[in-house]
Design a protein around this motif. Structure first.
Motif, PDB file in Angstrom:
ATOM      1  N   ASN A 163      40.493 124.744 -79.456  1.00  0.00           N
ATOM      2  CA  ASN A 163      41.193 125.065 -78.211  1.00  0.00           C
ATOM      3  C   ASN A 163      41.866 123.855 -77.586  1.00  0.00           C
ATOM      4  O   ASN A 163      42.910 123.970 -76.966  1.00  0.00           O
ATOM      5  CB  ASN A 163      40.229 125.707 -77.211  1.00  0.00           C
ATOM      6  CG  ASN A 163      39.823 127.093 -77.660  1.00  0.00           C
ATOM      7  OD1 ASN A 163      40.541 127.750 -78.400  1.00  0.00           O
ATOM      8  ND2 ASN A 163      38.650 127.532 -77.225  1.00  0.00           N
ATOM      9  N   ASP A 164      41.293 122.653 -77.757  1.00  0.00           N
ATOM     10  CA  ASP A 164      41.912 121.445 -77.208  1.00  0.00           C
ATOM     11  C   ASP A 164      43.273 121.198 -77.840  1.00  0.00           C
ATOM     12  O   ASP A 164      44.224 120.832 -77.167  1.00  0.00           O
ATOM     13  CB  ASP A 164      41.011 120.229 -77.426  1.00  0.00           C
ATOM     14  CG  ASP A 164      39.733 120.312 -76.600  1.00  0.00           C
ATOM     15  OD1 ASP A 164      39.732 121.031 -75.581  1.00  0.00           O
ATOM     16  OD2 ASP A 164      38.746 119.662 -76.984  1.00  0.00           O
ATOM     17  N   TYR A 165      43.384 121.408 -79.155  1.00  0.00           N
ATOM     18  CA  TYR A 165      44.662 121.232 -79.840  1.00  0.00           C
ATOM     19  C   TYR A 165      45.671 122.242 -79.312  1.00  0.00           C
ATOM     20  O   TYR A 165      46.821 121.903 -79.049  1.00  0.00           O
ATOM     21  CB  TYR A 165      44.494 121.401 -81.353  1.00  0.00           C
ATOM     22  CG  TYR A 165      45.805 121.282 -82.112  1.00  0.00           C
ATOM     23  CD1 TYR A 165      46.302 120.037 -82.462  1.00  0.00           C
ATOM     24  CD2 TYR A 165      46.550 122.414 -82.445  1.00  0.00           C
ATOM     25  CE1 TYR A 165      47.507 119.919 -83.139  1.00  0.00           C
ATOM     26  CE2 TYR A 165      47.749 122.305 -83.118  1.00  0.00           C
ATOM     27  CZ  TYR A 165      48.216 121.055 -83.465  1.00  0.00           C
ATOM     28  OH  TYR A 165      49.412 120.947 -84.124  1.00  0.00           O
ATOM     29  N   ASN A 166      45.250 123.486 -79.156  1.00  0.00           N
ATOM     30  CA  ASN A 166      46.159 124.518 -78.649  1.00  0.00           C
ATOM     31  C   ASN A 166      46.664 124.168 -77.257  1.00  0.00           C
ATOM     32  O   ASN A 166      47.834 124.357 -76.952  1.00  0.00           O
ATOM     33  CB  ASN A 166      45.465 125.878 -78.627  1.00  0.00           C
ATOM     34  CG  ASN A 166      45.312 126.458 -80.017  1.00  0.00           C
ATOM     35  OD1 ASN A 166      46.030 126.081 -80.929  1.00  0.00           O
ATOM     36  ND2 ASN A 166      44.364 127.357 -80.181  1.00  0.00           N
ATOM     37  N   ASN A 167      45.791 123.637 -76.399  1.00  0.00           N
ATOM     38  CA  ASN A 167      46.207 123.262 -75.051  1.00  0.00           C
ATOM     39  C   ASN A 167      47.166 122.079 -75.070  1.00  0.00           C
ATOM     40  O   ASN A 167      48.131 122.034 -74.304  1.00  0.00           O
ATOM     41  CB  ASN A 167      44.993 122.948 -74.182  1.00  0.00           C
ATOM     42  CG  ASN A 167      44.158 124.181 -73.895  1.00  0.00           C
ATOM     43  OD1 ASN A 167      44.654 125.300 -73.959  1.00  0.00           O
ATOM     44  ND2 ASN A 167      42.891 123.983 -73.625  1.00  0.00           N
ATOM     45  N   LEU A 168      46.929 121.095 -75.955  1.00  0.00           N
ATOM     46  CA  LEU A 168      47.809 119.926 -76.037  1.00  0.00           C
ATOM     47  C   LEU A 168      49.193 120.295 -76.551  1.00  0.00           C
ATOM     48  O   LEU A 168      50.187 119.698 -76.163  1.00  0.00           O
ATOM     49  CB  LEU A 168      47.197 118.863 -76.958  1.00  0.00           C
ATOM     50  CG  LEU A 168      46.011 118.095 -76.414  1.00  0.00           C
ATOM     51  CD1 LEU A 168      45.428 117.192 -77.490  1.00  0.00           C
ATOM     52  CD2 LEU A 168      46.421 117.270 -75.202  1.00  0.00           C
ATOM     53  N   THR A 169      49.271 121.248 -77.450  1.00  0.00           N
ATOM     54  CA  THR A 169      50.555 121.632 -78.041  1.00  0.00           C
ATOM     55  C   THR A 169      51.218 122.792 -77.298  1.00  0.00           C
ATOM     56  O   THR A 169      52.249 123.280 -77.730  1.00  0.00           O
ATOM     57  CB  THR A 169      50.378 122.021 -79.519  1.00  0.00           C
ATOM     58  OG1 THR A 169      49.428 123.081 -79.594  1.00  0.00           O
ATOM     59  CG2 THR A 169      49.920 120.846 -80.346  1.00  0.00           C
ATOM     60  N   ASN A 170      50.613 123.220 -76.193  1.00  0.00           N
ATOM     61  CA  ASN A 170      51.130 124.323 -75.380  1.00  0.00           C
ATOM     62  C   ASN A 170      51.131 125.660 -76.117  1.00  0.00           C
ATOM     63  O   ASN A 170      51.892 126.552 -75.794  1.00  0.00           O
ATOM     64  CB  ASN A 170      52.535 124.027 -74.844  1.00  0.00           C
ATOM     65  CG  ASN A 170      52.521 122.846 -73.912  1.00  0.00           C
ATOM     66  OD1 ASN A 170      51.592 122.684 -73.120  1.00  0.00           O
ATOM     67  ND2 ASN A 170      53.534 122.002 -74.005  1.00  0.00           N
ATOM     68  N   TYR A 171      50.307 125.784 -77.154  1.00  0.00           N
ATOM     69  CA  TYR A 171      50.117 127.055 -77.848  1.00  0.00           C
ATOM     70  C   TYR A 171      48.776 127.614 -77.388  1.00  0.00           C
ATOM     71  O   TYR A 171      47.737 127.148 -77.808  1.00  0.00           O
ATOM     72  CB  TYR A 171      50.092 126.883 -79.362  1.00  0.00           C
ATOM     73  CG  TYR A 171      51.397 126.411 -79.947  1.00  0.00           C
ATOM     74  CD1 TYR A 171      52.536 127.194 -79.860  1.00  0.00           C
ATOM     75  CD2 TYR A 171      51.473 125.190 -80.595  1.00  0.00           C
ATOM     76  CE1 TYR A 171      53.730 126.767 -80.404  1.00  0.00           C
ATOM     77  CE2 TYR A 171      52.668 124.760 -81.144  1.00  0.00           C
ATOM     78  CZ  TYR A 171      53.790 125.548 -81.045  1.00  0.00           C
ATOM     79  OH  TYR A 171      54.963 125.126 -81.584  1.00  0.00           O
ATOM     80  N   VAL A 172      48.809 128.613 -76.537  1.00  0.00           N
ATOM     81  CA  VAL A 172      47.576 129.156 -75.983  1.00  0.00           C
ATOM     82  C   VAL A 172      46.777 129.901 -77.049  1.00  0.00           C
ATOM     83  O   VAL A 172      45.575 129.706 -77.185  1.00  0.00           O
ATOM     84  CB  VAL A 172      47.878 130.079 -74.779  1.00  0.00           C
ATOM     85  CG1 VAL A 172      46.605 130.680 -74.235  1.00  0.00           C
ATOM     86  CG2 VAL A 172      48.612 129.299 -73.709  1.00  0.00           C
ATOM     87  N   ASP A 173      47.428 130.729 -77.829  1.00  0.00           N
ATOM     88  CA  ASP A 173      46.739 131.512 -78.857  1.00  0.00           C
ATOM     89  C   ASP A 173      47.252 131.169 -80.251  1.00  0.00           C
ATOM     90  O   ASP A 173      47.509 132.037 -81.053  1.00  0.00           O
ATOM     91  CB  ASP A 173      46.926 133.015 -78.599  1.00  0.00           C
ATOM     92  CG  ASP A 173      46.200 133.462 -77.358  1.00  0.00           C
ATOM     93  OD1 ASP A 173      45.113 132.946 -77.105  1.00  0.00           O
ATOM     94  OD2 ASP A 173      46.734 134.326 -76.644  1.00  0.00           O
ATOM     95  N   TYR A 174      47.408 129.895 -80.540  1.00  0.00           N
ATOM     96  CA  TYR A 174      47.923 129.439 -81.827  1.00  0.00           C
ATOM     97  C   TYR A 174      46.834 129.584 -82.870  1.00  0.00           C
ATOM     98  O   TYR A 174      45.810 128.917 -82.825  1.00  0.00           O
ATOM     99  CB  TYR A 174      48.356 127.976 -81.686  1.00  0.00           C
ATOM    100  CG  TYR A 174      49.186 127.451 -82.813  1.00  0.00           C
ATOM    101  CD1 TYR A 174      50.428 127.995 -83.105  1.00  0.00           C
ATOM    102  CD2 TYR A 174      48.741 126.386 -83.578  1.00  0.00           C
ATOM    103  CE1 TYR A 174      51.207 127.488 -84.130  1.00  0.00           C
ATOM    104  CE2 TYR A 174      49.514 125.875 -84.606  1.00  0.00           C
ATOM    105  CZ  TYR A 174      50.742 126.430 -84.864  1.00  0.00           C
ATOM    106  OH  TYR A 174      51.510 125.927 -85.882  1.00  0.00           O
ATOM    107  N   SER A 175      47.013 130.507 -83.809  1.00  0.00           N
ATOM    108  CA  SER A 175      46.001 130.794 -84.827  1.00  0.00           C
ATOM    109  C   SER A 175      46.541 130.468 -86.212  1.00  0.00           C
ATOM    110  O   SER A 175      47.507 131.076 -86.669  1.00  0.00           O
ATOM    111  CB  SER A 175      45.590 132.270 -84.754  1.00  0.00           C
ATOM    112  OG  SER A 175      44.625 132.544 -85.731  1.00  0.00           O
TER     113      SER A 175
END
Length: 188
Positions: free
Chosen positions: A162-174
């Motif tokens: 989840n930290d990576y998703n928040n840093l890259t502005n992808y909330v639900d990046y799967s």
């Protein structure tokens, strides 16, 4: 995760106690890997796998095969380089002998992340340390000792935390691993 590991240990322990025959071996081969899901522009990356296994015969045509494999995985991208992921994978497969030469196999896999790099930059802090997958495969036995196998691993869990998703502005990046492996195995 603890339940999965304990279940795998219980299956292996039960198999060893009731096994008609147990054989050990080594294997190695090529991986053709990519990342699926929201990694829409990912292209295949060639890697390798190497490790050992135990084939535990339960009945004449059925065996349980736990393995420990070092596996290089990841994907190529046109815009920003390669994502390279190294795992210690532990699949536990049910292996069915259709004939003495042909086998099919399937089973779950847990992978422990050893390193993660994106275009040479360390991204291990943004990548999940555990990866879950499911394997489907087939094999051909040349002799009692030498065989070849083709296996596809479908990634079940997201590789990014989840930290990576928040840093890259992808909330639900799967993004999940996808591995097609061709391996040569030798049983002792």
């Amino acid at each position: 995760m603890k339940k999965i590991i304990l279940s795998a240990i219980a299956v292996m322990a039960f198999g060893f106690m009731n096994a008609q025959e147990t054989r050990f071996g080594i294997k190695g081969g090529l991986n053709l890997t990519t990342l699926t899901g929201d990694a829409t522009d990912a292209k295949s990356l060639v890697g390798f796998q190497v490790g050992g296994f135990a084939e535990i015969k339960i009945i004449e045509k059925l065996a349980i095969q736990p393995e420990v494999l070092y596996s290089t995985q990841g994907a190529k991208y046109d815009n920003f380089g390669d994502t390279k992921l190294d795992y210690l994978n532990i699949p536990v497969l049910a292996k069915y002998y259709i004939t003495n030469q042909f086998t099919v196999e399937a089973g779950p896999q847990i992978g422990f992340l050893l390193s993660a790099k994106d275009d040479g930059e360390d991204i291990k802090n943004g990548t999940r340390s555990v990866d879950l997958g499911f394997n489907f495969g087939a094999g051909y036995n040349f002799t009692d000792n030498l065989s070849v196998g083709l296996r596809y691993t479908v990634g079940i869990s997201n590789i990014y935390d989840n930290d990576y998703n928040n840093l890259t502005n992808y909330v639900d990046y799967s993004v999940r691993n996808s591995v097609l492996a061709l391996a040569l195995a030798y049983k002792f």
